[in-house]
Enzyme design. Structure first.
Site, PDB file in Angstrom:
ATOM      1  N   TYR A 143       0.956  -0.983  -0.071  1.00 14.67           N
ATOM      2  CA  TYR A 143      -0.105  -0.119   0.049  1.00 14.67           C
ATOM      3  C   TYR A 143       0.994   1.065  -0.188  1.00 14.67           C
ATOM      4  CZ  TYR A 143      -3.584   3.207   1.930  1.00 14.67           C
ATOM      5  OH  TYR A 143      -5.111   3.800   1.735  1.00 14.67           O
ATOM      6  N   LYS A 171      -1.346  -1.049  -3.577  1.00 13.33           N
ATOM      7  CA  LYS A 171      -2.645  -0.079  -3.712  1.00 13.33           C
ATOM      8  C   LYS A 171      -1.800   1.321  -3.877  1.00 13.33           C
ATOM      9  CE  LYS A 171      -6.048   1.732  -1.341  1.00 13.33           C
ATOM     10  NZ  LYS A 171      -6.719   2.029   0.264  1.00 13.33           N
TER      11      LYS A 171
END
Length: 301
Positions: A143, A171
Protein backbone atom coordinates in the site's frame (compact mmCIF):
# COMPACT_ATOMS: atom_id res chain seq x y z
CA UNK A 1 -1.98 -5.64 -37.76
CA UNK A 2 -3.36 -5.76 -34.26
CA UNK A 3 -1.72 -7.42 -31.30
CA UNK A 4 -3.28 -8.52 -28.07
CA UNK A 5 -1.59 -8.20 -24.71
CA UNK A 6 -2.08 -11.06 -22.27
CA UNK A 7 -4.23 -9.93 -19.34
CA UNK A 8 -2.33 -8.95 -16.22
CA UNK A 9 -2.86 -10.96 -13.04
CA UNK A 10 -5.84 -9.96 -10.89
CA UNK A 11 -5.14 -11.77 -7.63
CA UNK A 12 -8.01 -10.11 -5.78
CA UNK A 13 -10.39 -9.42 -8.65
CA UNK A 14 -10.98 -6.04 -10.29
CA UNK A 15 -13.59 -4.08 -8.34
CA UNK A 16 -12.54 -3.87 -4.70
CA UNK A 17 -14.21 -1.80 -2.00
CA UNK A 18 -12.24 -0.29 0.87
CA UNK A 19 -15.04 -1.16 3.26
CA UNK A 20 -15.92 0.96 6.27
CA UNK A 21 -15.93 -0.78 9.64
CA UNK A 22 -19.46 -0.51 11.02
CA UNK A 23 -19.84 0.38 14.70
CA UNK A 24 -22.87 0.41 16.95
CA UNK A 25 -24.26 3.67 18.32
CA UNK A 26 -22.16 2.98 21.42
CA UNK A 27 -19.00 2.68 19.32
CA UNK A 28 -18.64 -1.10 19.52
CA UNK A 29 -17.80 -3.30 16.54
CA UNK A 30 -21.01 -4.11 14.65
CA UNK A 31 -20.39 -7.53 13.14
CA UNK A 32 -23.98 -8.00 12.00
CA UNK A 33 -23.79 -4.65 10.22
CA UNK A 34 -20.48 -5.60 8.66
CA UNK A 35 -21.99 -8.79 7.29
CA UNK A 36 -25.00 -6.95 5.86
CA UNK A 37 -22.82 -4.28 4.27
CA UNK A 38 -20.43 -6.86 2.83
CA UNK A 39 -23.33 -8.83 1.37
CA UNK A 40 -24.71 -5.70 -0.29
CA UNK A 41 -21.33 -4.71 -1.74
CA UNK A 42 -20.72 -8.13 -3.23
CA UNK A 43 -24.24 -8.44 -4.60
CA UNK A 44 -23.86 -5.05 -6.31
CA UNK A 45 -20.59 -5.74 -8.08
CA UNK A 46 -17.60 -5.86 -5.74
CA UNK A 47 -15.40 -8.90 -6.23
CA UNK A 48 -13.05 -7.95 -3.41
CA UNK A 49 -13.37 -6.34 0.02
CA UNK A 50 -10.49 -4.64 1.78
CA UNK A 51 -11.01 -4.70 5.55
CA UNK A 52 -9.20 -2.65 8.19
CA UNK A 53 -7.60 -0.26 5.76
CA UNK A 54 -7.62 3.53 5.87
CA UNK A 55 -11.36 3.74 5.26
CA UNK A 56 -11.85 0.91 7.76
CA UNK A 57 -10.34 3.08 10.53
CA UNK A 58 -7.62 0.53 11.25
CA UNK A 59 -5.64 2.79 13.63
CA UNK A 60 -8.55 2.75 16.10
CA UNK A 61 -9.58 -0.91 15.98
CA UNK A 62 -7.98 -3.56 18.17
CA UNK A 63 -6.22 -6.67 16.94
CA UNK A 64 -9.13 -8.78 18.22
CA UNK A 65 -11.64 -6.59 16.38
CA UNK A 66 -9.67 -6.91 13.14
CA UNK A 67 -9.70 -10.71 13.37
CA UNK A 68 -13.39 -10.81 14.29
CA UNK A 69 -14.20 -8.59 11.31
CA UNK A 70 -12.42 -10.91 8.89
CA UNK A 71 -14.23 -13.95 10.31
CA UNK A 72 -17.63 -12.29 10.12
CA UNK A 73 -17.20 -11.03 6.55
CA UNK A 74 -15.77 -14.37 5.40
CA UNK A 75 -18.83 -16.08 6.85
CA UNK A 76 -21.12 -13.64 5.03
CA UNK A 77 -19.61 -13.70 1.54
CA UNK A 78 -17.68 -16.98 1.44
CA UNK A 79 -15.72 -17.34 -1.78
CA UNK A 80 -17.84 -14.85 -3.74
CA UNK A 81 -15.29 -12.12 -3.07
CA UNK A 82 -11.64 -11.89 -2.11
CA UNK A 83 -11.16 -10.71 1.47
CA UNK A 84 -8.02 -8.64 1.86
CA UNK A 85 -7.05 -7.78 5.43
CA UNK A 86 -5.17 -4.62 6.28
CA UNK A 87 -2.20 -5.50 8.48
CA UNK A 88 0.02 -2.45 8.10
CA UNK A 89 1.40 -0.77 11.21
CA UNK A 90 4.45 1.25 12.18
CA UNK A 91 5.97 -1.87 13.79
CA UNK A 92 7.18 -4.83 11.73
CA UNK A 93 6.60 -7.31 14.57
CA UNK A 94 3.04 -6.10 15.06
CA UNK A 95 2.32 -6.32 11.33
CA UNK A 96 3.55 -9.92 11.29
CA UNK A 97 1.24 -10.77 14.21
CA UNK A 98 -1.72 -9.20 12.38
CA UNK A 99 -0.85 -11.10 9.20
CA UNK A 100 -0.85 -14.43 11.03
CA UNK A 101 -4.14 -13.55 12.76
CA UNK A 102 -5.73 -12.60 9.43
CA UNK A 103 -4.59 -15.85 7.84
CA UNK A 104 -6.16 -17.86 10.68
CA UNK A 105 -9.36 -15.80 10.46
CA UNK A 106 -9.90 -16.67 6.78
CA UNK A 107 -8.49 -13.75 4.78
CA UNK A 108 -7.52 -14.44 1.18
CA UNK A 109 -4.82 -11.78 1.09
CA UNK A 110 -3.05 -9.02 2.99
CA UNK A 111 -2.63 -5.29 2.49
CA UNK A 112 0.27 -3.54 4.21
CA UNK A 113 0.97 0.15 4.29
CA UNK A 114 4.51 1.51 4.46
CA UNK A 115 5.57 1.88 8.11
CA UNK A 116 4.62 5.38 9.16
CA UNK A 117 5.97 8.08 11.48
CA UNK A 118 9.50 6.62 11.78
CA UNK A 119 10.14 7.36 8.06
CA UNK A 120 12.40 4.35 7.34
CA UNK A 121 14.85 4.58 4.41
CA UNK A 122 14.22 2.46 1.36
CA UNK A 123 16.37 -0.48 2.45
CA UNK A 124 14.37 -0.67 5.68
CA UNK A 125 11.08 -0.39 3.77
CA UNK A 126 12.17 -3.29 1.59
CA UNK A 127 13.22 -5.40 4.58
CA UNK A 128 9.90 -4.69 6.33
CA UNK A 129 7.83 -5.95 3.40
CA UNK A 130 10.05 -8.98 2.79
CA UNK A 131 9.71 -9.97 6.45
CA UNK A 132 5.95 -9.62 6.20
CA UNK A 133 5.76 -11.58 2.95
CA UNK A 134 7.81 -14.40 4.49
CA UNK A 135 5.64 -14.57 7.62
CA UNK A 136 2.48 -16.12 6.17
CA UNK A 137 1.27 -18.07 3.19
CA UNK A 138 -1.04 -15.32 1.95
CA UNK A 139 -0.42 -13.06 -1.05
CA UNK A 140 0.55 -9.52 -0.10
CA UNK A 141 -0.44 -6.17 -1.61
CA UNK A 142 1.82 -3.21 -0.89
CA UNK A 143 0.00 0.00 0.00
CA UNK A 144 1.87 3.04 -1.32
CA UNK A 145 0.34 6.17 0.20
CA UNK A 146 3.14 8.61 1.09
CA UNK A 147 0.68 11.42 1.80
CA UNK A 148 -0.32 9.57 4.98
CA UNK A 149 2.81 7.60 5.87
CA UNK A 150 5.46 10.17 5.00
CA UNK A 151 7.43 7.51 3.10
CA UNK A 152 7.16 6.44 -0.52
CA UNK A 153 7.77 2.94 -1.82
CA UNK A 154 10.08 4.16 -4.58
CA UNK A 155 9.69 2.52 -8.00
CA UNK A 156 13.15 0.93 -7.77
CA UNK A 157 12.21 -0.58 -4.40
CA UNK A 158 8.95 -1.83 -5.90
CA UNK A 159 10.89 -3.50 -8.73
CA UNK A 160 13.03 -5.41 -6.24
CA UNK A 161 10.06 -6.40 -4.06
CA UNK A 162 8.26 -7.76 -7.13
CA UNK A 163 10.71 -10.66 -7.11
CA UNK A 164 9.13 -12.15 -3.99
CA UNK A 165 6.55 -14.81 -4.96
CA UNK A 166 3.97 -13.63 -2.40
CA UNK A 167 4.25 -9.90 -3.16
CA UNK A 168 1.65 -9.77 -5.91
CA UNK A 169 -0.08 -6.38 -5.91
CA UNK A 170 0.05 -2.68 -5.13
CA UNK A 171 -2.63 -0.34 -3.89
CA UNK A 172 -1.45 2.83 -5.56
CA UNK A 173 -2.08 6.17 -3.86
CA UNK A 174 1.25 7.74 -4.81
CA UNK A 175 -0.09 10.08 -7.52
CA UNK A 176 2.89 9.20 -9.72
CA UNK A 177 1.55 7.96 -13.04
CA UNK A 178 5.01 7.78 -14.59
CA UNK A 179 6.41 5.73 -11.71
CA UNK A 180 3.43 3.40 -11.83
CA UNK A 181 3.87 2.79 -15.55
CA UNK A 182 7.57 2.08 -15.07
CA UNK A 183 6.74 -0.70 -12.62
CA UNK A 184 3.87 -2.01 -14.75
CA UNK A 185 6.22 -2.21 -17.73
CA UNK A 186 8.82 -4.28 -15.89
CA UNK A 187 6.87 -6.52 -13.49
CA UNK A 188 3.71 -8.60 -13.20
CA UNK A 189 2.53 -6.74 -10.10
CA UNK A 190 -1.21 -6.17 -10.11
CA UNK A 191 -1.81 -2.47 -9.58
CA UNK A 192 -5.04 -1.27 -7.98
CA UNK A 193 -5.93 2.41 -8.12
CA UNK A 194 -6.39 3.56 -4.54
CA UNK A 195 -7.66 7.01 -5.53
CA UNK A 196 -11.10 6.93 -7.13
CA UNK A 197 -10.36 9.68 -9.62
CA UNK A 198 -7.52 7.58 -11.08
CA UNK A 199 -9.48 4.35 -11.48
CA UNK A 200 -10.03 4.47 -15.23
CA UNK A 201 -6.72 6.14 -16.04
CA UNK A 202 -4.71 3.42 -14.33
CA UNK A 203 -6.94 0.66 -15.69
CA UNK A 204 -6.32 1.93 -19.21
CA UNK A 205 -2.54 1.55 -18.83
CA UNK A 206 -2.72 -1.95 -17.40
CA UNK A 207 -3.83 -1.79 -13.77
CA UNK A 208 -5.83 -4.72 -12.39
CA UNK A 209 -8.64 -2.56 -11.06
CA UNK A 210 -9.32 -0.35 -8.06
CA UNK A 211 -9.69 -0.29 -4.28
CA UNK A 212 -12.43 2.28 -3.84
CA UNK A 213 -13.84 4.17 -0.86
CA UNK A 214 -16.66 5.60 -2.97
CA UNK A 215 -17.72 2.01 -3.78
CA UNK A 216 -19.17 1.80 -0.27
CA UNK A 217 -21.99 3.93 -1.66
CA UNK A 218 -22.17 3.26 -5.42
CA UNK A 219 -20.48 -0.11 -6.04
CA UNK A 220 -22.39 -0.91 -9.19
CA UNK A 221 -21.69 2.36 -10.94
CA UNK A 222 -17.96 2.08 -10.41
CA UNK A 223 -17.92 -1.56 -11.49
CA UNK A 224 -19.64 -0.37 -14.66
CA UNK A 225 -16.61 1.75 -15.56
CA UNK A 226 -14.43 -1.35 -15.73
CA UNK A 227 -17.10 -3.45 -17.44
CA UNK A 228 -17.53 -0.87 -20.19
CA UNK A 229 -13.79 -0.61 -20.76
CA UNK A 230 -13.40 -4.40 -20.91
CA UNK A 231 -16.23 -4.56 -23.44
CA UNK A 232 -14.33 -2.16 -25.70
CA UNK A 233 -16.65 0.77 -24.95
CA UNK A 234 -13.94 3.20 -23.92
CA UNK A 235 -16.21 6.19 -24.48
CA UNK A 236 -18.84 4.66 -22.22
CA UNK A 237 -16.23 3.93 -19.58
CA UNK A 238 -15.05 7.54 -19.67
CA UNK A 239 -18.64 8.77 -19.46
CA UNK A 240 -19.29 6.64 -16.37
CA UNK A 241 -16.07 7.81 -14.73
CA UNK A 242 -16.97 11.45 -15.36
CA UNK A 243 -20.47 10.93 -13.97
CA UNK A 244 -18.91 9.90 -10.66
CA UNK A 245 -16.49 12.83 -10.43
CA UNK A 246 -18.72 15.15 -8.41
CA UNK A 247 -19.43 12.47 -5.79
CA UNK A 248 -15.77 11.45 -5.73
CA UNK A 249 -14.80 15.06 -5.11
CA UNK A 250 -17.43 15.50 -2.40
CA UNK A 251 -16.33 12.34 -0.60
CA UNK A 252 -12.58 12.41 -1.12
CA UNK A 253 -11.54 16.04 -1.56
CA UNK A 254 -13.71 17.88 0.95
CA UNK A 255 -11.06 18.10 3.65
CA UNK A 256 -12.61 15.16 5.52
CA UNK A 257 -11.32 11.57 5.52
CA UNK A 258 -13.19 9.14 3.29
CA UNK A 259 -14.21 7.11 6.32
CA UNK A 260 -16.12 10.13 7.63
CA UNK A 261 -17.87 10.94 4.37
CA UNK A 262 -18.62 7.31 3.49
CA UNK A 263 -20.16 6.66 6.90
CA UNK A 264 -22.17 9.90 6.70
CA UNK A 265 -23.70 8.80 3.40
CA UNK A 266 -24.27 5.19 4.43
CA UNK A 267 -25.99 6.29 7.63
CA UNK A 268 -28.19 8.71 5.69
CA UNK A 269 -29.16 5.89 3.30
CA UNK A 270 -30.08 3.57 6.16
CA UNK A 271 -27.12 1.26 5.53
CA UNK A 272 -24.75 -0.16 8.17
CA UNK A 273 -22.01 2.24 9.22
CA UNK A 274 -22.51 3.92 12.59
CA UNK A 275 -20.18 6.52 14.06
CA UNK A 276 -16.49 7.06 13.42
CA UNK A 277 -14.07 6.63 16.29
CA UNK A 278 -12.12 9.48 17.85
CA UNK A 279 -10.02 11.33 16.96
CA UNK A 280 -12.26 11.43 13.86
CA UNK A 281 -15.52 13.31 14.22
CA UNK A 282 -18.79 12.87 12.30
CA UNK A 283 -19.60 15.08 9.35
CA UNK A 284 -21.74 18.11 10.12
CA UNK A 285 -25.25 18.59 8.79
CA UNK A 286 -24.18 20.90 5.95
CA UNK A 287 -21.61 18.37 4.73
CA UNK A 288 -24.10 15.52 4.95
CA UNK A 289 -26.67 17.49 2.97
CA UNK A 290 -24.08 18.22 0.29
CA UNK A 291 -23.07 14.58 0.06
CA UNK A 292 -26.67 13.47 -0.23
CA UNK A 293 -27.32 16.04 -2.95
CA UNK A 294 -24.40 14.75 -5.03
CA UNK A 295 -25.43 11.14 -4.46
CA UNK A 296 -29.01 11.83 -5.52
CA UNK A 297 -27.88 13.71 -8.63
CA UNK A 298 -25.66 10.80 -9.59
CA UNK A 299 -28.25 8.05 -9.17
CA UNK A 300 -30.85 10.14 -10.97
CA UNK A 301 -28.61 10.85 -13.98
Amino acid sequence: MTTTTPPRPRPFGRALCAMVTPFTAEGLLDLDGAQRLAERLVSEGCDGLVLSGTTGESPTTTDAEKSALVRAVAEAVGDRAAIVAGVGTADTRHSVELALDAEKAGAHGLLAVTPYYSKPPQDAVEAHFLTLADASGLPLALYDIPGRTGTRIEPETMLRLAGHPRIVAVKDCAYDLLGTQKVLARTDLAYYAGCDEYALALYAVGAAGYVSTVANVVPGLLRGVLDAFDAGDTGGAAHRQRRAVALIEAMMASGLPGSVTAKALLNSLGLPAGPVRAPLRPAGREVVDGLLAEYERLVAS
